[in-house]
Design a protein around this motif. Sequence first.
Motif, PDB file in Angstrom:
ATOM      1  N   SER A 123      29.679 -11.925  12.615  1.00 33.22           N
ATOM      2  CA  SER A 123      30.111 -11.902  11.172  1.00 33.22           C
ATOM      3  C   SER A 123      31.723 -11.889  11.322  1.00 33.22           C
ATOM      4  O   SER A 123      32.278 -11.463  12.218  1.00 33.22           O
ATOM      5  N   MET A 124      32.325 -12.628  10.506  1.00 36.86           N
ATOM      6  CA  MET A 124      33.709 -12.830  10.451  1.00 36.86           C
ATOM      7  C   MET A 124      34.177 -12.120   9.107  1.00 36.86           C
ATOM      8  O   MET A 124      33.849 -12.270   8.146  1.00 36.86           O
ATOM      9  N   VAL A 125      35.425 -11.546   9.626  1.00 39.26           N
ATOM     10  CA  VAL A 125      36.376 -10.926   8.326  1.00 39.26           C
ATOM     11  C   VAL A 125      37.629 -11.766   8.368  1.00 39.26           C
ATOM     12  O   VAL A 125      38.140 -11.715   9.451  1.00 39.26           O
ATOM     13  N   LEU A 148      42.825 -11.065  20.781  1.00 38.23           N
ATOM     14  CA  LEU A 148      43.622 -12.409  21.258  1.00 38.23           C
ATOM     15  C   LEU A 148      44.852 -12.216  20.383  1.00 38.23           C
ATOM     16  O   LEU A 148      44.915 -12.168  19.189  1.00 38.23           O
ATOM     17  N   VAL A 149      45.859 -12.404  21.335  1.00 37.39           N
ATOM     18  CA  VAL A 149      47.294 -12.107  20.630  1.00 37.39           C
ATOM     19  C   VAL A 149      48.178 -13.109  21.169  1.00 37.39           C
ATOM     20  O   VAL A 149      47.899 -13.756  22.333  1.00 37.39           O
ATOM     21  N   TYR A 158      38.994 -10.044  17.962  1.00 36.80           N
ATOM     22  CA  TYR A 158      39.854  -9.611  16.921  1.00 36.80           C
ATOM     23  C   TYR A 158      41.265 -10.289  17.287  1.00 36.80           C
ATOM     24  O   TYR A 158      42.025 -10.451  18.247  1.00 36.80           O
ATOM     25  N   VAL A 159      41.646 -11.191  16.210  1.00 35.17           N
ATOM     26  CA  VAL A 159      42.905 -12.052  16.449  1.00 35.17           C
ATOM     27  C   VAL A 159      44.080 -11.544  15.743  1.00 35.17           C
ATOM     28  O   VAL A 159      43.907 -11.248  14.425  1.00 35.17           O
ATOM     29  N   THR A 160      45.270 -11.342  16.321  1.00 32.25           N
ATOM     30  CA  THR A 160      46.564 -10.883  15.372  1.00 32.25           C
ATOM     31  C   THR A 160      47.728 -11.522  16.374  1.00 32.25           C
ATOM     32  O   THR A 160      47.636 -12.073  17.425  1.00 32.25           O
ATOM     33  N   HIS A 161      48.967 -11.673  15.549  1.00 29.73           N
ATOM     34  CA  HIS A 161      49.947 -12.092  16.265  1.00 29.73           C
ATOM     35  C   HIS A 161      51.068 -11.027  16.466  1.00 29.73           C
ATOM     36  O   HIS A 161      51.985 -11.050  17.109  1.00 29.73           O
ATOM     37  N   ASP A 206      39.920 -12.224  11.963  1.00 32.75           N
ATOM     38  CA  ASP A 206      40.930 -13.045  12.125  1.00 32.75           C
ATOM     39  C   ASP A 206      42.279 -12.630  11.003  1.00 32.75           C
ATOM     40  O   ASP A 206      42.331 -12.642   9.935  1.00 32.75           O
ATOM     41  N   GLU A 207      43.263 -11.829  11.998  1.00 31.70           N
ATOM     42  CA  GLU A 207      44.292 -11.347  11.200  1.00 31.70           C
ATOM     43  C   GLU A 207      43.802 -10.446   9.885  1.00 31.70           C
ATOM     44  O   GLU A 207      44.624 -10.753   8.827  1.00 31.70           O
ATOM     45  N   PRO A 208      42.942  -9.548   9.910  1.00 32.09           N
ATOM     46  CA  PRO A 208      42.540  -9.041   8.706  1.00 32.09           C
ATOM     47  C   PRO A 208      43.528  -8.045   7.897  1.00 32.09           C
ATOM     48  O   PRO A 208      43.385  -7.736   6.951  1.00 32.09           O
TER      49      PRO A 208
END
Length: 364
Positions: free
Chosen positions: A78-80, A34-35, A189-192, A158-160
């Motif tokens: 599981s969340m990082v 997800l970006v 996986y979330v990132t901007h 989330d933006e690891p």
Amino acid sequence: MAKVTLEKVSKFYGNVEAVKKIDLEITDNEFLVLVGPSGCGKSSTLRMIAGLEEIDEGKIIIGEKTVNELEPRERNVSMVFQNYALYPHMTVEENLGFSLKIAGMQKNDIDKRVAEAAGILDIDEFLQRKPAQLSGGQRQRVAMGRAIVRRPDVFLFDEPLSNLDAKLRNQMRTEIKRLHQKVKTTIVYVTHDQVEAMTLADRIVIMKDGIIEQIGTPLELFETPATKFVATFIGSPSMNMISSTIKKDQEKYIMITEDGLNIPVPKSKQDVVKEGQKISFGFRAEDIVPLKFGNKPSQSWGHKSKVNLSEPLGTETLIFTNFGKIEIVSRMFTPELVRAGDELDFALNLERTYLFDDETGKAL
Ligand SMILES: Nc1ncnc2c1ncn2[C@@H]1O[C@H](COP(=O)(O)OP(=O)(O)O)[C@@H](O)[C@H]1O
Ligand SMILES: [Mg+2]
């Protein structure tokens, strides 16, 4: 292993609708990214999957189970997190095994799982250290290890990598991709960062203002952006974008830029434009190149312009130049030296240009 389905999922904070009726199907074992820009609703979406935020509308299904009413630990995800959230007073080994211990697992089994995760992530040597005695990258690996030992159906990131410096970020990015190849689990996986999205994802979901702009493989998004927003968001440097108006000129449509440049509408787009239409036309840096350092494209438009600035990066050179009053960027892959002030003939590859309707933002 599981697929994840979102059906018309919304999130409200007070009156603010942060996520707006999102539909999304994440397939089993898929690496989905997800970006989007900050505030577009990525974390809210992820946290609803994790169970850390209530789902205000719609349904989330993991595997075959609707999880709306399930606690985070009942969802087998599981969340990082970006800040790793390691326990500072515990060793790496204890950090890794903690969730299993809480769940009542036997010590033998815990040791086996911890050893396995440590092997996958190459952190065997650090098992007896405390988090404070680790580098940022090592801490990140421990955080991932803690997620792995639980053998979740879905990993949520989330933006690891946001807290790491550029070099380490690239290194960890590669490791996360390898990790996916080893454990073959569904990852959201979330990132901007669009580069991170492009390099990691099987499929990318681009979000803006709580909605999904486009879903596709990295190459689909790069080659066929559905909207102007996607076109400028994906790719580096950002796509050049010029505001123009469509006009008919002797049976053929042309684009007239705000600075009065006349450019033919590419052949493939002649049938989709209309007189007076306001559009943005876009082209990537590599599709406008100095003629003497490149091949002339079959459908090209010539443009003479002075170099404002040149950035020789080794394998490529970025050249900043004007297109009317607007500065654009050109990219060439030959090592020729280009200096500020040089006047060059540029060839724009018309077949590689993109047209977007200004009212809808949609690609034509
Ligand atoms: N706990 C909260 N309370 C109020 N507003 C929030 C809360 N969390 C997020 N928001 C708002 O919801 C929108 C989406 O936030 P978020 O999902 O964190 O976006 P992203 O992760 O894409 O940056 C933003 O406008 C943000 O300010
Ligand atoms: Mg966020």
